[in-house]
Design an enzyme around this catalytic site. Structure first.
Site, PDB file in Angstrom:
ATOM      1  CG  ASP A  78      -2.151   0.788   1.111  1.00 43.48           C
ATOM      2  OD1 ASP A  78      -2.105   1.848   0.475  1.00 43.48           O
ATOM      3  OD2 ASP A  78      -3.189   0.370   1.663  1.00 43.48           O
ATOM      4  CG  ASN A  99     -10.464   4.298   0.262  1.00 45.40           C
ATOM      5  OD1 ASN A  99     -10.234   3.341  -0.468  1.00 45.40           O
ATOM      6  ND2 ASN A  99      -9.510   5.115   0.691  1.00 45.40           N
ATOM      7  CB  THR A 138      -6.764   1.884  -0.193  1.00 46.01           C
ATOM      8  OG1 THR A 138      -5.611   2.611   0.233  1.00 46.01           O
ATOM      9  CG2 THR A 138      -6.615   0.424   0.211  1.00 46.01           C
ATOM     10  CG  ASP A 142     -12.255  -2.888   6.464  1.00 44.20           C
ATOM     11  OD1 ASP A 142     -11.849  -2.158   5.534  1.00 44.20           O
ATOM     12  OD2 ASP A 142     -12.879  -2.443   7.452  1.00 44.20           O
ATOM     13  CG  ASP A 145      -1.987   4.117   2.797  1.00 48.84           C
ATOM     14  OD1 ASP A 145      -1.691   4.814   1.810  1.00 48.84           O
ATOM     15  OD2 ASP A 145      -3.051   4.274   3.441  1.00 48.84           O
TER      16      ASP A 145
END
Length: 533
Positions: free
Chosen positions: A36, A98, A77, A154, A296
């Site tokens: 990430d 997101n 992401t 998640d 990230d």
């Protein structure tokens, strides 16, 4: 006659042996690794400080596609993970952020969270409208191949593993446990309970976060103490070392998400999952995605040019080496195919760029909203004109348009004229207006879904962000956000390198070609033939 009778038998034997050899050469495990916020330049920038067995091994023994870019905006992401594993863009797979505003539900929604008929929230991939390569593996094997996803986040676990996954696991920092969702039908979770029985505080937080290498190694990064970084936790300061026990007292287990140890913990549970579920041990192809998210969190907090980011990658390199060694020993290099990439890059801290006299700045979302409301009130009369503003998407209140007898075309024209005069706004897209740059226009369209996106989309200027004054972020269509590494490694992958331009949506068509799998239903990318040659 005897010779003629013998020939068909000989051909049959040769065909059988060739088929057996081909079957033996097929990978038994596909692993998709996402780091990430891994910018393209990091692997070269930190190369001489990496060991031989991690990132450098992937580069030296694998195929490196060096000119891979995201072909849409916004580079976040959720959309990134969905695009990598479906082989298509948000305009098809539907993960347009997101979070975004759903007109149908009348509220802001999260990409992997839904509400059931009883009003209970649950996590699943159901907002994603396309299948992933993991789904194709499940279907192709009549559900005998297994599919799993693992990440601190998640969304980083759920989206890659797809709709038909056996399980997806992520870290609940509030309770200090790795968790899943009732959406998955996985029955045997003894291994997960065993992993959660580990004392995470003792294993990952008992030592301070200190520099991993010698001080001189960090000359590539900014000075340790600088005004462009945020604190790890309240009162931590912005320089090494960081007392992680104090961090735990301030933030609980969530502290693990923003330190390198979070990546190590992610790898630890991934290896436990492989062993417990015997991935890669039978004739059916299995799938595992591993998304390293701490990179990230560190980048957001400290900025892309910080020592904290560099240190996180030096430590992650050791974890990548550990992953490869484990796969070699437990699955066999000839039995797995691995690719490694990133869900997006990140930009320099605008405050830093401004002090170097480079164009950059900050956009005030509240100011945009207020100015638009004021302009529309003045021209058409007072009303609540904006229903929502998120991800540079403006959603107009359709009730206000009806009440004031204003059509959407009028509103778009008025608001566009206002916005393009504001600092930090490069252009505006809506149904009747294209962005001047054909490249950014297409990238904007690739990131939109008519039923989910705003009426009007703002194209921010390079290095202008809606974010805090410290730390880095991402989301734009510019190269610092779109350009990411792509490495293929493992089963019959020859060492190679390419600077030809490819899209992020080309990864899954390429992996599918290697594995001789059907493409996911929405896949729009192309095969990178150089990997197969």
């Amino acid at each position: 006659m005897k010779k003629l009778t013998f020939l068909p038998i000989l051909f049959s034997i040769v065909f059988y042996l060739n088929a057996q050899e081909a079957n033996q050469n097929k990978p038994k495990l596909l692993i998709g690794v996402v780091v990430d916020q891994l910018r393209y330049d990091y692997l070269d920038k930190f190369s001489e400080d990496f060991g031989k067995g991690g990132f450098n091994r992937l580069i030296e023994e694998g195929f490196y596609a060096r000119n891979v870019n995201y072909n849409y905006k916004p580079t976040y992401t959720g959309p990134g993970h969905a695009s990598i594993f479906t082989g298509t863009t948000p305009s098809t797979h539907g993960i347009v952020g997101n979070n975004w505003y759903s007109r149908l539900e009348g509220k802001r929604v999260y990409c992997v969270e839904l509400t059931d008929e009883e009003g209970n929230n649950y996590y699943s991939p159901e907002r994603m409208k396309s299948r992933t390569i993991a789904d194709e593996i499940r279907l192709f094997s009549n559900f005998k191949g297994k599919s799993y996803g693992v990440s601190l986040k998640d969304r980083g676990a759920i989206l890659p593993a797809g709709h038909l996954a056996n399980g997806a696991y992520w870290f609940d920092g509030k309770n200090g446990k790795w968790v899943s969702s009732d959406f998955y039908k996985e029955s045997d979770t003894k291994w997960l309970n065993d992993f959660n029985s580990i004392n995470f505080k003792e294993k990952y937080l008992s030592e301070d976060w200190e520099l991993f290498a010698e001080e001189k190694t960090y000359a590539k990064s900014l000075a340790d103490e600088n005004p462009y970084e945020g604190e790890l936790y309240e009162g931590s300061g912005v320089s090494f070392p960081y007392d992680l026990i104090k961090g735990f007292e301030k933030s609980g287990y969530d502290i693990l998400k923003a330190i390198p140890q979070g990546n190590s913990m992610t790898l630890d549970i991934a290896l436990s999952l492989i062993k417990a579920n015997q991935l890669g041990e039978d004739e059916f192809l299995d799938f595992l995605s591993v998304s390293f998210s701490a990179t990230d969190y560190v980048g957001h907090r400290f900025g892309v040019n910080s020592r904290e980011v560099q240190d996180t990658y030096l430590r992650l390199d050791k974890d990548i080496a550990r992953l490869l060694n484990f796969l070699d020993d437990n699955v066999g290099k000839e039995n797995y195919l691995l690719f490694l990439t990133s869900d997006h890059g990140a930009g320099e801290v605008p405050l830093f760029l401004k002090e170097q006299s480079a164009p950059a700045g900050y956009i005030d979302a509240k100011l945009i909203r207020n100015k638009v409301e004021e302009e529309l009130d003045k021209k058409y009369g007072e009303a609540d004109w904006i229903e929502y503003f998120i991800n540079f998407n403006l959603y107009f209140n359709k009730s206000a348009l009806i009440e004031k007898s204003v059509n959407l075309s009028q509103l778009n024209t008025t608001v566009t004229s206002l916005l393009i005069e504001m600092e930090g706004i490069a252009d505006v897209y809506h149904s009747e207006r294209a962005i001047n740059s054909s490249v950014y226009n297409q990238m904007t369209k690739n990131g939109l879904l008519a039923s989910e996106s705003g009426d009007l989309v703002i194209l921010e200027s390079p290095n202008y962000i809606i974010y805090s004054k410290t730390g880095s972020t991402h989301g734009s269509p510019y190269r610092y956000d779109t350009h990411v590494p792509l490495l293929f490694f493992g089963n019959e992958i020859e060492k190679g390198e390419s600077y030809k331009p490819y899209d992020i949506t080309d990864i899954i068509p390429t992996a599918s070609a290697i594995l001789k799998l059907p493409l996911p239903d929405g896949a729009s990318g192309n095969v990178i033939n150089e990997v197969l040659d």
